[in-house]
Structure formats: C-alpha cells, structure tokens
Design a protein around this motif. Structure first.
Motif, PDB file in Angstrom:
ATOM      1  N   MET A   6       0.752  -1.147  -0.175  1.00  0.00           N
ATOM      2  CA  MET A   6       0.081   0.169  -0.054  1.00  0.00           C
ATOM      3  C   MET A   6       0.850   1.329   0.012  1.00  0.00           C
ATOM      4  SD  MET A   6      -2.582   1.223   2.895  1.00  0.00           S
ATOM      5  CE  MET A   6      -1.651   1.786   4.059  1.00  0.00           C
ATOM      6  N   LYS A   7       0.540   2.157  -0.784  1.00  0.00           N
ATOM      7  CA  LYS A   7       1.374   3.297  -0.916  1.00  0.00           C
ATOM      8  C   LYS A   7       0.659   4.700  -0.251  1.00  0.00           C
ATOM      9  CE  LYS A   7       3.586   6.640  -3.950  1.00  0.00           C
ATOM     10  NZ  LYS A   7       3.987   7.104  -5.484  1.00  0.00           N
ATOM     11  N   VAL A   8       1.193   5.250   0.480  1.00  0.00           N
ATOM     12  CA  VAL A   8       0.590   6.331   1.296  1.00  0.00           C
ATOM     13  C   VAL A   8       1.442   7.434   1.043  1.00  0.00           C
ATOM     14  CG1 VAL A   8       0.163   7.288   3.697  1.00  0.00           C
ATOM     15  CG2 VAL A   8      -0.234   4.952   3.245  1.00  0.00           C
ATOM     16  N   THR A   9       0.812   8.598   0.555  1.00  0.00           N
ATOM     17  CA  THR A   9       1.395   9.911   0.201  1.00  0.00           C
ATOM     18  C   THR A   9       0.615  10.852   1.195  1.00  0.00           C
ATOM     19  OG1 THR A   9       1.752   9.001  -2.099  1.00  0.00           O
ATOM     20  CG2 THR A   9       1.960  11.698  -1.358  1.00  0.00           C
ATOM     21  N   ILE A  10       1.493  11.545   1.788  1.00  0.00           N
ATOM     22  CA  ILE A  10       1.392  12.945   2.814  1.00  0.00           C
ATOM     23  C   ILE A  10       1.759  14.247   1.814  1.00  0.00           C
ATOM     24  CG2 ILE A  10       1.459  13.971   4.954  1.00  0.00           C
ATOM     25  CD1 ILE A  10       0.323  11.228   5.095  1.00  0.00           C
ATOM     26  N   THR A  11       0.606  15.038   1.716  1.00  0.00           N
ATOM     27  CA  THR A  11       0.767  16.200   1.178  1.00  0.00           C
ATOM     28  C   THR A  11       0.783  17.493   2.160  1.00  0.00           C
ATOM     29  OG1 THR A  11      -0.092  15.467  -0.957  1.00  0.00           O
ATOM     30  CG2 THR A  11      -0.030  17.643  -0.906  1.00  0.00           C
ATOM     31  N   ASN A  12       1.851  18.176   2.213  1.00  0.00           N
ATOM     32  CA  ASN A  12       1.697  19.467   2.957  1.00  0.00           C
ATOM     33  C   ASN A  12       1.281  20.759   2.155  1.00  0.00           C
ATOM     34  OD1 ASN A  12       1.957  21.461   4.805  1.00  0.00           O
ATOM     35  ND2 ASN A  12       4.213  21.136   5.273  1.00  0.00           N
ATOM     36  N   ASP A  13       0.070  20.918   2.364  1.00  0.00           N
ATOM     37  CA  ASP A  13      -0.432  22.011   1.751  1.00  0.00           C
ATOM     38  C   ASP A  13      -0.414  23.355   2.553  1.00  0.00           C
ATOM     39  OD1 ASP A  13      -1.044  20.835  -0.475  1.00  0.00           O
ATOM     40  OD2 ASP A  13      -2.891  20.238   0.048  1.00  0.00           O
ATOM     41  N   ASP A  14       0.052  23.385   3.793  1.00  0.00           N
ATOM     42  CA  ASP A  14       0.223  24.464   4.800  1.00  0.00           C
ATOM     43  C   ASP A  14       1.447  25.531   4.260  1.00  0.00           C
ATOM     44  OD1 ASP A  14      -2.082  23.963   6.186  1.00  0.00           O
ATOM     45  OD2 ASP A  14      -0.966  22.796   7.733  1.00  0.00           O
ATOM     46  N   SER A  15       1.446  26.540   5.102  1.00  0.00           N
ATOM     47  CA  SER A  15       2.556  27.591   4.868  1.00  0.00           C
ATOM     48  C   SER A  15       3.879  27.316   5.552  1.00  0.00           C
ATOM     49  CB  SER A  15       2.186  29.071   4.902  1.00  0.00           C
ATOM     50  OG  SER A  15       1.683  29.010   6.189  1.00  0.00           O
ATOM     51  N   PHE A  16       3.835  26.245   6.305  1.00  0.00           N
ATOM     52  CA  PHE A  16       5.072  25.841   7.097  1.00  0.00           C
ATOM     53  C   PHE A  16       5.336  24.278   7.015  1.00  0.00           C
ATOM     54  CE2 PHE A  16       1.088  26.887   9.419  1.00  0.00           C
ATOM     55  CZ  PHE A  16       0.535  25.525  10.035  1.00  0.00           C
ATOM     56  N   ASN A  17       6.477  24.040   7.601  1.00  0.00           N
ATOM     57  CA  ASN A  17       6.834  22.551   7.508  1.00  0.00           C
ATOM     58  C   ASN A  17       6.377  21.756   8.781  1.00  0.00           C
ATOM     59  OD1 ASN A  17       8.410  23.753   5.329  1.00  0.00           O
ATOM     60  ND2 ASN A  17      10.177  24.059   6.584  1.00  0.00           N
ATOM     61  N   TYR A  18       6.294  20.577   8.405  1.00  0.00           N
ATOM     62  CA  TYR A  18       5.783  19.675   9.488  1.00  0.00           C
ATOM     63  C   TYR A  18       6.854  18.302   9.684  1.00  0.00           C
ATOM     64  CZ  TYR A  18       1.075  21.443   9.931  1.00  0.00           C
ATOM     65  OH  TYR A  18       0.031  22.594  10.312  1.00  0.00           O
ATOM     66  N   TYR A  19       6.875  17.825  10.942  1.00  0.00           N
ATOM     67  CA  TYR A  19       7.663  16.800  11.209  1.00  0.00           C
ATOM     68  C   TYR A  19       6.456  15.875  11.292  1.00  0.00           C
ATOM     69  CZ  TYR A  19      11.944  18.821  11.791  1.00  0.00           C
ATOM     70  OH  TYR A  19      13.416  19.647  11.746  1.00  0.00           O
ATOM     71  N   ILE A  20       6.409  14.379  10.630  1.00  0.00           N
ATOM     72  CA  ILE A  20       5.371  13.614  10.416  1.00  0.00           C
ATOM     73  C   ILE A  20       6.184  12.225  10.953  1.00  0.00           C
ATOM     74  CG2 ILE A  20       3.899  14.727   9.034  1.00  0.00           C
ATOM     75  CD1 ILE A  20       4.842  12.693   6.999  1.00  0.00           C
ATOM     76  N   LEU A  21       5.317  11.324  11.555  1.00  0.00           N
ATOM     77  CA  LEU A  21       6.086   9.997  11.873  1.00  0.00           C
ATOM     78  C   LEU A  21       6.331   9.405  10.554  1.00  0.00           C
ATOM     79  CD1 LEU A  21       3.362   8.827  14.494  1.00  0.00           C
ATOM     80  CD2 LEU A  21       5.867   9.576  14.881  1.00  0.00           C
ATOM     81  N   SER A  22       7.620   8.606  10.577  1.00  0.00           N
ATOM     82  CA  SER A  22       7.711   7.890   9.411  1.00  0.00           C
ATOM     83  C   SER A  22       8.240   6.558   9.503  1.00  0.00           C
ATOM     84  CB  SER A  22       9.410   8.441   8.942  1.00  0.00           C
ATOM     85  OG  SER A  22      10.039   7.603   8.203  1.00  0.00           O
ATOM     86  N   PRO A  23       7.056   5.768   8.958  1.00  0.00           N
ATOM     87  CA  PRO A  23       7.175   4.240   9.007  1.00  0.00           C
ATOM     88  C   PRO A  23       8.701   3.889   8.465  1.00  0.00           C
ATOM     89  CG  PRO A  23       5.584   4.770   7.308  1.00  0.00           C
ATOM     90  CD  PRO A  23       6.113   6.376   7.981  1.00  0.00           C
ATOM     91  N   ASP A  24       9.258   4.262   7.986  1.00  0.00           N
ATOM     92  CA  ASP A  24      10.711   4.007   7.293  1.00  0.00           C
ATOM     93  C   ASP A  24      11.636   4.156   8.599  1.00  0.00           C
ATOM     94  OD1 ASP A  24       9.498   3.751   4.903  1.00  0.00           O
ATOM     95  OD2 ASP A  24      10.272   5.436   4.055  1.00  0.00           O
ATOM     96  N   LYS A  25      11.589   5.303   9.249  1.00  0.00           N
ATOM     97  CA  LYS A  25      12.672   5.383  10.438  1.00  0.00           C
ATOM     98  C   LYS A  25      12.263   4.811  11.805  1.00  0.00           C
ATOM     99  CE  LYS A  25      14.257  10.056   8.770  1.00  0.00           C
ATOM    100  NZ  LYS A  25      14.299  11.382   9.033  1.00  0.00           N
ATOM    101  N   MET A  26      11.114   4.548  11.859  1.00  0.00           N
ATOM    102  CA  MET A  26      10.369   4.076  13.174  1.00  0.00           C
ATOM    103  C   MET A  26      10.339   2.539  12.969  1.00  0.00           C
ATOM    104  SD  MET A  26       6.934   6.062  13.678  1.00  0.00           S
ATOM    105  CE  MET A  26       6.765   5.693  15.396  1.00  0.00           C
ATOM    106  N   GLY A  27      10.446   1.859  11.934  1.00  0.00           N
ATOM    107  CA  GLY A  27      10.115   0.328  11.700  1.00  0.00           C
ATOM    108  C   GLY A  27       8.612   0.029  11.594  1.00  0.00           C
ATOM    109  N   LYS A  28       8.292  -1.027  11.021  1.00  0.00           N
ATOM    110  CA  LYS A  28       6.707  -1.183  10.957  1.00  0.00           C
ATOM    111  C   LYS A  28       6.296  -1.609  12.351  1.00  0.00           C
ATOM    112  CE  LYS A  28       6.063  -4.776   8.163  1.00  0.00           C
ATOM    113  NZ  LYS A  28       5.810  -5.890   7.438  1.00  0.00           N
TER     114      LYS A  28
END
Length: 130
Positions: free
Chosen positions: A1-23
């Motif tokens: 399954m592919k999940v894409t997060i799009t940041n449409d806000d005017s500032f940057n966000y830190y989001i949880l990363s399944p790649d960095k955290m592990g499944k």
C-alpha cells in the motif's frame, strides 16, 4: 500500500516516518489498514505485533521526516500478514497517525525547521476484490 502525505500548509511539518520507526513501532500509533465488507460488515486487518515505546507515552524526533510546505512524502507499507479477504465490494480504511496524545507541552511543537504534526489523517476508499 502506498501512502502519500501532502503538506499544503504554509509551514513545514515533522511527521511520523514508518521508514525510520520500523513497521512494528509505527503500528503502535495506528491500527493500520482495515478492510470492511460492505454486506456482512466483517472487518479484516493485519497481524503486525506493535512495538511499544519505552516509556509507553514517549516519542523521538528521530522517528520523523520533515515535509516542507507544498511538498509530498510517500511511504510503501507492505502487509504480509493480513486476513484473507473474500471477493466483493469493500471499504478500505487507513489512519496515518500524528502525535496528538504524546506531545504535552506547546513549546515541544516548534522545532528549528518546522512543527510537529499532531493530527491524524483518515483515508477511506471503496474497493472491489475479485
């Protein structure tokens, strides 16, 4: 399954990363992919054993990716241990988690290059399985 997060806000966000955290750690924060049968309302899901952070309410900036404003970040989530889903019409549901329950202090939200994202994103899609 592919999940894409799009940041449409005017500032940057830190989001949880399944790649960095592990499944397993990522699935502590989310129920993951669920499929609901439209006729008998049977629910199907994965069998990933979540890994609890120590302590249970902790979090780490190292688990996160920075998504700059007007940018996207995609992840591939592979569910190799999933219930057998019969053919038919179903609804797929996935919740991409934020840190809404873990970040207690407002001053912890603001980081050098962006803010920690607290919300959840619910994605639903009608699917047909043959």
């Amino acid at each position: 399954m592919k999940v894409t997060i799009t940041n449409d806000d005017s500032f940057n966000y830190y989001i949880l990363s399944p790649d960095k955290m592990g499944k397993r750690l990522f699935h502590y924060f989310t129920n993951g992919l669920r499929i609901l049968d439209n006729i008998d309302h049977q629910s199907y899901g994965h069998h990933i054993e979540p890994k609890h952070p120590e302590p249970y309410d902790s979090w780490d900036l190292g688990w996160m990716d920075l998504v700059r404003h007007n940018q996207k970040k995609s992840y591939i989530l592979f569910y190799d241990q999933f219930d057998a889903v019969p053919g038919g019409q179903h609804n797929a549901h996935f919740r991409f988690p934020g840190l809404g329950y873990q970040v207690e202090n407002r001053e912890d939200l603001e980081r050098e290059n962006g803010r920690i994202w607290l919300g959840d994103i619910d994605a639903k899609k009608a699917i047909s399985i043959h």
